[in-house]
Design a protein around this motif. Structure first.
Motif, PDB file in Angstrom:
ATOM      1  N   THR A  75       0.822  -1.204   0.000  1.00 41.55           N
ATOM      2  CA  THR A  75       0.000   0.000   0.000  1.00 41.55           C
ATOM      3  C   THR A  75       0.860   1.261   0.000  1.00 41.55           C
TER       4      THR A  75
ATOM      5  N   VAL B 140       2.386   1.800  -3.515  1.00 40.80           N
ATOM      6  CA  VAL B 140       1.389   2.310  -4.476  1.00 40.80           C
ATOM      7  C   VAL B 140       1.075   3.771  -4.183  1.00 40.80           C
TER       8      VAL B 140
ATOM      9  N   VAL C 195       5.878  -2.782  -9.352  1.00 37.25           N
ATOM     10  CA  VAL C 195       4.602  -2.186  -8.952  1.00 37.25           C
ATOM     11  C   VAL C 195       4.678  -0.657  -9.051  1.00 37.25           C
TER      12      VAL C 195
ATOM     13  N   VAL D 110       2.407   1.674 -11.548  1.00 39.29           N
ATOM     14  CA  VAL D 110       1.554   2.764 -11.074  1.00 39.29           C
ATOM     15  C   VAL D 110       1.947   4.071 -11.749  1.00 39.29           C
TER      16      VAL D 110
ATOM     17  N   SER E   3      -6.080   3.674   0.483  1.00 39.65           N
ATOM     18  CA  SER E   3      -4.805   3.444   1.156  1.00 39.65           C
ATOM     19  C   SER E   3      -4.888   3.839   2.625  1.00 39.65           C
TER      20      SER E   3
END
Length: 219
Positions: A24, A27, A177, A181, A201
């Motif tokens: 989390t 991201v 990742v 993003v 988030s």
């Protein structure tokens, strides 16, 4: 062909890719900028390096067998994750849904340019501390690594190899990742989407933090 090593690679890959607080954070920071996302990814890998090094050294066993120390780590980690979650939720209140240009108010093009080293260091610390203060990791690595040491082999070289493999997988997965993003950033940074991701988030991190702080001792 080392069947046990192949099996461990699959288990470790699933463990690394399993969404959690560290995922989390990566991201969320990647949504701010590519630099912040990659810094968080490298920070997470650094946290995994700490856990694997402790497991190889046997120090994780000490932590697991001392409930007071283990609980202290659990509370500290939970408090930090809770802080990140509440910070994300607070950021939503300060972020207008849309500015005059139709772009998210928190997007990099709207922010005052910050020095890259400062941004990198802050995001790296978030990724590192989120992972390094995860109280489940010592138990996981302590129970997982010995199962993939073949009978008759010296345990230290083998566990070092397994630990290095976990860190390498993290260095592949989390930067990937962050880059994904960032690649989708034009869409993800739209005002409504950005607020939704920020809110999700924040809720996820706050929930995880509260579970660690108020929950029973994780063993």
């Amino acid at each position: 062909m080392d069947a046990q090593l192949i099996a461990f690679t699959g288990v470790a890959a699933g463990m690394v890719a399993l969404p959690g607080a560290d995922f989390t954070v990566v991201v969320r920071n990647a949504l701010a900028s590519r630099t912040a996302g990659l810094a968080s990814a490298f920070g997470v890998a650094g946290g995994l390096l700490v856990h694997t090094a402790l497991a190889v050294a046997g120090l994780a066993a000490v932590l697991v067998t001392m409930p007071v120390l283990f609980r202290a780590v659990q509370l500290l980690g939970g408090a930090y994750v809770l802080y990140l979650g509440l910070s994300a939720l607070y950021a939503i209140r300060r972020r207008p849904a849309q500015d005059g240009s139709g772009t998210p108010s928190g997007a990099p093009e709207d922010e005052p340019e910050r020095p890259a080293p400062r941004e990198f260091g802050r995001a790296w610390r978030q990724g590192f501390l989120t992972n390094a203060l995860n109280p489940k990791a010592p138990v996981l690595f302590l129970s997982l690594l010995p199962q993939f040491v073949p009978d008759g082999q010296p345990p230290l070289p083998r566990t070092l190899l397994l630990a290095a493999l976990v860190v390498v997988l993290a260095l592949i997965w989390f930067p990937a990742v962050a880059l994904l993003v960032d690649r989708l950033g034009r869409w993800l940074r739209r005002p409504r989407t950005a607020r939704a991701i920020e809110g999700g988030s924040g809720v996820a991190l706050t929930g995880l933090g509260l579970a660690l702080v108020t929950g029973p001792l994780l063993r």
